[in-house]
Design a protein around this motif. Structure first.
Motif, short mmCIF file in Angstrom:
data_model
loop_
_atom_site.label_atom_id
_atom_site.label_comp_id
_atom_site.label_asym_id
_atom_site.label_seq_id
_atom_site.Cartn_x
_atom_site.Cartn_y
_atom_site.Cartn_z
N SER A 17 -38.79 4.64 -12.07
CA SER A 17 -39.85 4.95 -13.03
C SER A 17 -40.96 3.91 -12.98
N LEU A 18 -40.59 2.64 -12.85
CA LEU A 18 -41.58 1.57 -12.77
C LEU A 18 -42.46 1.74 -11.54
N ARG A 19 -41.84 2.06 -10.41
CA ARG A 19 -42.60 2.19 -9.17
C ARG A 19 -43.45 3.46 -9.16
N GLN A 20 -42.90 4.57 -9.64
CA GLN A 20 -43.64 5.84 -9.59
C GLN A 20 -44.84 5.83 -10.51
N THR A 21 -44.72 5.17 -11.67
CA THR A 21 -45.84 5.12 -12.61
C THR A 21 -46.81 4.00 -12.28
N TRP B 197 -39.78 -5.55 -15.42
CA TRP B 197 -40.95 -6.05 -14.72
C TRP B 197 -40.64 -6.20 -13.24
N GLN B 198 -41.65 -6.08 -12.42
CA GLN B 198 -41.55 -6.68 -11.10
C GLN B 198 -41.70 -8.18 -11.31
N THR C 15 -37.11 -8.05 -12.96
CA THR C 15 -36.56 -8.75 -14.12
C THR C 15 -36.41 -7.76 -15.27
N LEU C 16 -35.19 -7.63 -15.77
CA LEU C 16 -34.89 -6.71 -16.86
C LEU C 16 -34.47 -7.53 -18.09
N ARG D 64 -32.76 -9.40 -11.83
CA ARG D 64 -32.34 -10.46 -12.73
C ARG D 64 -32.32 -9.86 -14.14
N ILE D 65 -31.17 -9.91 -14.80
CA ILE D 65 -31.00 -9.29 -16.11
C ILE D 65 -30.83 -10.38 -17.16
#
Length: 271
Positions: A118-122, A141-142, A98-99, A30-31
């Motif tokens: 990047s969000l998932r790996q960090t 965000w997730q 959500t972006l 969702r943007i």
């Protein structure tokens, strides 16, 4: 019980990400486009970049404060993924991510995928990024995390207090002001990079191609040789400066010292 199609693909070495699976009834991303004081062209610049994104599984809410954007609304009337919302857009909708992005920010071909990776790996709670020429930070965000954080008050402050806020360079994600050129380099690490490489294959069996390739090699060698010659000249050009400094040091010692040195040299020359 038989394995699912995705399990069979994974076993065959073809692992799919959420972006590459069949679309679901609810969007993956969702943007929210902050467009309160933005011009129609700035909004259109961001929307146009989304049309060129490798990920098309999104729903976009354009947050406006005025009475309407008739030109843009007519332009996007046939695409149900886009809607104009005259609120702050804080309500939570069903989407995995959500972006939040400012109007005028353009996304690269794999920017959405790179941000999600990047969000998932960090393992961050929120991923933030700054883009030159654009106000405010982009945040990803997730959606489930955003919902939990919103229940406790300000989600941004909650994520910061919990140490879950992560920042990344906008250019590293392929983000840029839509009026400015695209970043020359995208990601060099991560799965998204494998989708953004320009691989040039030269057929050296072809005589014309081989001659062109060899000519380029000769040009590089000539430039390297020229650089080496210039470096040596520069080093030799520094030698006279050392001589001048030595002469000045001798002069500061006075006439008696200079005459003594001259007599000593004359004596050595006579002998």
């Amino acid at each position: 019980m038989s394995a699912s199609i995705e399990d069979e693909l994974r076993h065959a070495g073809f692992a799919l990400k959420a972006l590459h699976t069949p679309r679901r009834e609810t969007p993956l991303v969702r943007i929210l486009i902050r467009a309160g004081k933005a011009t129609d062209l700035e909004i259109a610049g961001t929307v146009a970049s989304l049309f060129g994104s490798a990920c098309q599984d999104f729903a976009v809410e354009i947050l406006v404060q005025d009475s309407g954007r008739p030109k843009l609304e007519n332009w996007l009337a046939t695409d149900r993924r886009f809607s104009f919302v005259r609120t702050d857009g804080q309500q939570i909708v069903e989407a995995s991510y959500t972006l939040v992005i400012s109007a005028g920010t353009a996304l690269g071909l794999h920017s959405l995928e790179a941000m999600i990776d990047s969000l998932r790996q960090t393992q961050a709670l929120v991923l933030r990024s700054l883009v030159d020429g654009q106000p405010g930070a982009i945040e990803l965000w997730q959606t489930a995390t955003l919902q939990v954080m919103s229940e406790t008050g300000d989600p941004e402050k909650s994520a910061r207090r919990a140490g879950g806020e992560r920042w990344v360079s906008g250019s590293a994600l392929g983000l840029h002001d839509f009026r400015r050129p695209k970043p020359k380099l995208h990601l060099r690490k991560g799965a998204a990079a494998t989708l953004d490489l320009n691989i040039v294959v030269r057929d050296l069996a072809d005589r014309a191609t081989r001659l062109d390739y060899e000519q380029r090699v000769r040009q590089l060698e000539a430039r390297l040789k020229k650089s080496e010659v210039e470096r040596r000249r520069l080093e030799q050009g520094l030698a006279p400066n050392r001589g001048i400094l030595r002469a000045r040091a001798i002069a500061r010692k006075g006439p008696a010292y200079i005459l003594g040195r001259l007599k000593a040299r004359t004596g050595r020359a006579g002998s």
